[in-house]
Design a protein around this motif. Structure first.
Motif, PDB file in Angstrom:
ATOM      1  N   HIS A  97      38.632  23.154  39.457  1.00  0.00           N
ATOM      2  CA  HIS A  97      37.988  23.173  40.802  1.00  0.00           C
ATOM      3  C   HIS A  97      36.788  23.775  41.091  1.00  0.00           C
ATOM      4  O   HIS A  97      36.339  24.309  40.426  1.00  0.00           O
ATOM      5  CB  HIS A  97      39.403  24.162  41.545  1.00  0.00           C
ATOM      6  N   GLU A  98      36.228  23.319  42.385  1.00  0.00           N
ATOM      7  CA  GLU A  98      35.103  23.626  42.664  1.00  0.00           C
ATOM      8  C   GLU A  98      35.077  25.275  42.749  1.00  0.00           C
ATOM      9  O   GLU A  98      36.155  25.991  43.219  1.00  0.00           O
ATOM     10  CB  GLU A  98      34.709  23.262  44.051  1.00  0.00           C
ATOM     11  N   LEU A 118      31.833  21.979  34.439  1.00  0.00           N
ATOM     12  CA  LEU A 118      33.209  22.370  34.259  1.00  0.00           C
ATOM     13  C   LEU A 118      33.579  21.695  33.214  1.00  0.00           C
ATOM     14  O   LEU A 118      33.433  20.544  32.826  1.00  0.00           O
ATOM     15  CB  LEU A 118      33.794  22.197  35.448  1.00  0.00           C
ATOM     16  N   ALA A 119      34.672  22.307  32.485  1.00  0.00           N
ATOM     17  CA  ALA A 119      35.552  21.529  31.586  1.00  0.00           C
ATOM     18  C   ALA A 119      36.073  20.514  32.231  1.00  0.00           C
ATOM     19  O   ALA A 119      36.624  20.471  33.276  1.00  0.00           O
ATOM     20  CB  ALA A 119      36.343  22.368  30.741  1.00  0.00           C
ATOM     21  N   GLU A 140      40.239  39.945  35.100  1.00  0.00           N
ATOM     22  CA  GLU A 140      40.261  39.844  36.632  1.00  0.00           C
ATOM     23  C   GLU A 140      40.991  38.385  36.662  1.00  0.00           C
ATOM     24  O   GLU A 140      40.120  37.471  36.410  1.00  0.00           O
ATOM     25  CB  GLU A 140      38.949  40.084  37.075  1.00  0.00           C
ATOM     26  N   VAL A 141      42.165  38.260  37.167  1.00  0.00           N
ATOM     27  CA  VAL A 141      42.396  36.999  37.440  1.00  0.00           C
ATOM     28  C   VAL A 141      43.284  37.024  38.800  1.00  0.00           C
ATOM     29  O   VAL A 141      44.045  38.007  39.179  1.00  0.00           O
ATOM     30  CB  VAL A 141      43.604  36.589  36.408  1.00  0.00           C
ATOM     31  N   ILE A 194      35.115  30.649  37.730  1.00  0.00           N
ATOM     32  CA  ILE A 194      35.718  29.339  37.898  1.00  0.00           C
ATOM     33  C   ILE A 194      37.195  29.524  38.383  1.00  0.00           C
ATOM     34  O   ILE A 194      37.876  30.604  38.371  1.00  0.00           O
ATOM     35  CB  ILE A 194      35.630  28.406  36.650  1.00  0.00           C
ATOM     36  N   SER A 195      37.673  28.453  38.907  1.00  0.00           N
ATOM     37  CA  SER A 195      39.043  28.134  39.404  1.00  0.00           C
ATOM     38  C   SER A 195      39.435  26.943  38.823  1.00  0.00           C
ATOM     39  O   SER A 195      38.917  25.736  38.599  1.00  0.00           O
ATOM     40  CB  SER A 195      38.964  28.260  40.971  1.00  0.00           C
ATOM     41  N   TRP A 196      40.836  27.053  38.753  1.00  0.00           N
ATOM     42  CA  TRP A 196      41.612  25.811  38.447  1.00  0.00           C
ATOM     43  C   TRP A 196      42.984  25.666  38.967  1.00  0.00           C
ATOM     44  O   TRP A 196      43.416  26.662  39.273  1.00  0.00           O
ATOM     45  CB  TRP A 196      41.500  25.567  36.740  1.00  0.00           C
TER      46      TRP A 196
END
Length: 133
Positions: free
Chosen positions: A7-8, A15-16, A67-68, A92-94
């Protein structure tokens, strides 16, 4: 089957691509043993492990140092995921999504069944016509 969809995010690099989660546990991190390797600042060797419990629920586990965030709330070692949840780790976010089932190539079979249905319908019309005349 599930997909990890990037995600953005605050990460300015590439990004992968979407990654299939094809087995459990599925490890995300910087290390060589990770199934999805992310060599990014703030990502630990084994940052997150995804697993499926006996009820079919997807569980996320992380170390104390990791950190999640799950849907904007910090995860403390353990949490549950459902398709559509947003996970942020490092820069990053996914999102976890259900993968669409792969369709089999069955055009010939589809056409043959359609032809069979049409011929049965036409036969019924012919029988009705014969009975009424």
């Amino acid at each position: 089957m599930y997909l990890i969809v990037p995600h953005e995010s605050n990460y300015s690099g590439e990004l992968a691509p979407n990654t299939k989660v094809s087995h459990w546990p599925f490890v995300i991190g910087r290390g060589d043993s990770a199934h999805l390797q992310l060599d990014l600042p703030g990502v630990w060797e084994r940052h997150i492990a995804l697993d499926q419990n006996e009820n079919g629920e997807i569980c996320i586990s992380c170390t104390d140092q990791s950190e999640v965030w799950l849907n904007g709330k910090e995860v403390c070692q353990y949490g549950n995921l459902i398709p559509g949840d947003m996970v942020t780790m490092g820069p990053i976010s996914w999102r976890l999504e259900l993968a669409a089932p792969q369709l089999k190539k069955g055009r010939l079979t589809e056409w043959m069944v359609s032809l069979l249905i049409i011929s049965a319908f036409m036969s019924e019309i012919w029988l009705i016509y014969r009975l009424l005349s």
